[in-house]
Design a protein around this motif. Structure first.
Motif, PDB file in Angstrom:
ATOM      1  N   VAL A 226       0.844  -1.196   0.000  1.00  0.00           N
ATOM      2  CA  VAL A 226       0.000   0.000   0.000  1.00  0.00           C
ATOM      3  C   VAL A 226       0.876   1.241   0.000  1.00  0.00           C
ATOM      4  O   VAL A 226       1.991   1.221   0.529  1.00  0.00           O
ATOM      5  N   ALA A 227       0.369   2.297  -0.617  1.00  0.00           N
ATOM      6  CA  ALA A 227       1.087   3.578  -0.641  1.00  0.00           C
ATOM      7  C   ALA A 227       0.436   4.501   0.373  1.00  0.00           C
ATOM      8  O   ALA A 227      -0.671   4.995   0.161  1.00  0.00           O
ATOM      9  N   VAL A 228       1.128   4.701   1.505  1.00  0.00           N
ATOM     10  CA  VAL A 228       0.602   5.591   2.552  1.00  0.00           C
ATOM     11  C   VAL A 228       1.569   6.759   2.723  1.00  0.00           C
ATOM     12  O   VAL A 228       2.774   6.562   2.863  1.00  0.00           O
ATOM     13  N   PRO A 229       1.052   7.986   2.698  1.00  0.00           N
ATOM     14  CA  PRO A 229       1.927   9.135   2.900  1.00  0.00           C
ATOM     15  C   PRO A 229       2.453   9.161   4.326  1.00  0.00           C
ATOM     16  O   PRO A 229       1.726   8.850   5.258  1.00  0.00           O
ATOM     17  N   ARG A 230       3.707   9.512   4.478  1.00  0.00           N
ATOM     18  CA  ARG A 230       4.316   9.621   5.817  1.00  0.00           C
ATOM     19  C   ARG A 230       4.636  11.079   6.073  1.00  0.00           C
ATOM     20  O   ARG A 230       5.045  11.794   5.162  1.00  0.00           O
ATOM     21  N   ALA A 231       4.510  11.490   7.335  1.00  0.00           N
ATOM     22  CA  ALA A 231       4.797  12.875   7.696  1.00  0.00           C
ATOM     23  C   ALA A 231       6.281  13.154   7.552  1.00  0.00           C
ATOM     24  O   ALA A 231       7.107  12.298   7.728  1.00  0.00           O
TER      25      ALA A 231
END
Ligand code: FES
Length: 162
Positions: free
Chosen positions: A157-162
């Protein structure tokens, strides 16, 4: 030869901000998500729900658009997920509510939707004043999706990270 499962198309406007440019990362083995099943996987402070719907696999925030209960504790029937807290229901093929109690709010891209009402009911008006403004600005009221793919038997999965 094993046939790869279908990945569902993300409904228009509901991709999480930053997800399309985020790198894919392993989430769980595909064998752990059988047809009709749901699983929660946590990335940092982000809880993602993987659902193997009749329309394909989706990844969304694991929180109900009504009051943020974890949908992973609910029930999946085809493409419909029912919330365990107040029995709201959502169509994961469209991202739209199909049963009360649910409300409107902001898409991931900021598009506003008014309070949802079933098609056979009179539209429910927004509450007046500060309540309407609070609802208008509440981003968690709409489902957010994350891009998914399968590589070597793993769901990624492509999850944005801070
Ligand atoms: S929290 Fe899901 S329907 Fe209320």
């Amino acid at each position: 030869m094993q046939v790869e499962p279908r990945i569902a198309v993300i409904p228009r406007g509901l991709t999480a901000i930053g997800a399309t440019s985020a790198p894919f990362e392993p989430a769980l083995p595909l064998r752990d998500l059988r047809p009709g099943e749901m699983r929660r996987v946590t990335f940092g402070d982000l809880d993602v729900l993987f659902a193997r719907t009749s329309n394909g696999i989706v990844a969304i925030d694991d929180r109900c658009p009504h009051m943020s209960a974890p949908l992973s504790l609910g029930e999946l029937d085809g493409c419909l997920v029912a919330c365990p807290l107040h029995s709201g229901q959502f169509d994961l093929a469209t991202g739209l509510p199909t049963r009360m109690p649910t409300t409107g709010g902001l898409d991931a891209d900021g598009t506003y939707h008014p309070v949802w009402s079933p098609p056979d009911k009179e539209p429910k008006p927004d509450p007046p004043g500060i309540k309407a403004e609070a609802r208008r600005l509440t981003r968690v009221r709409r489902i957010r999706y994350y891009p998914v793919r399968v590589r070597d038997g793993m769901l990624e999965v492509a999850v944005p990270r801070a």
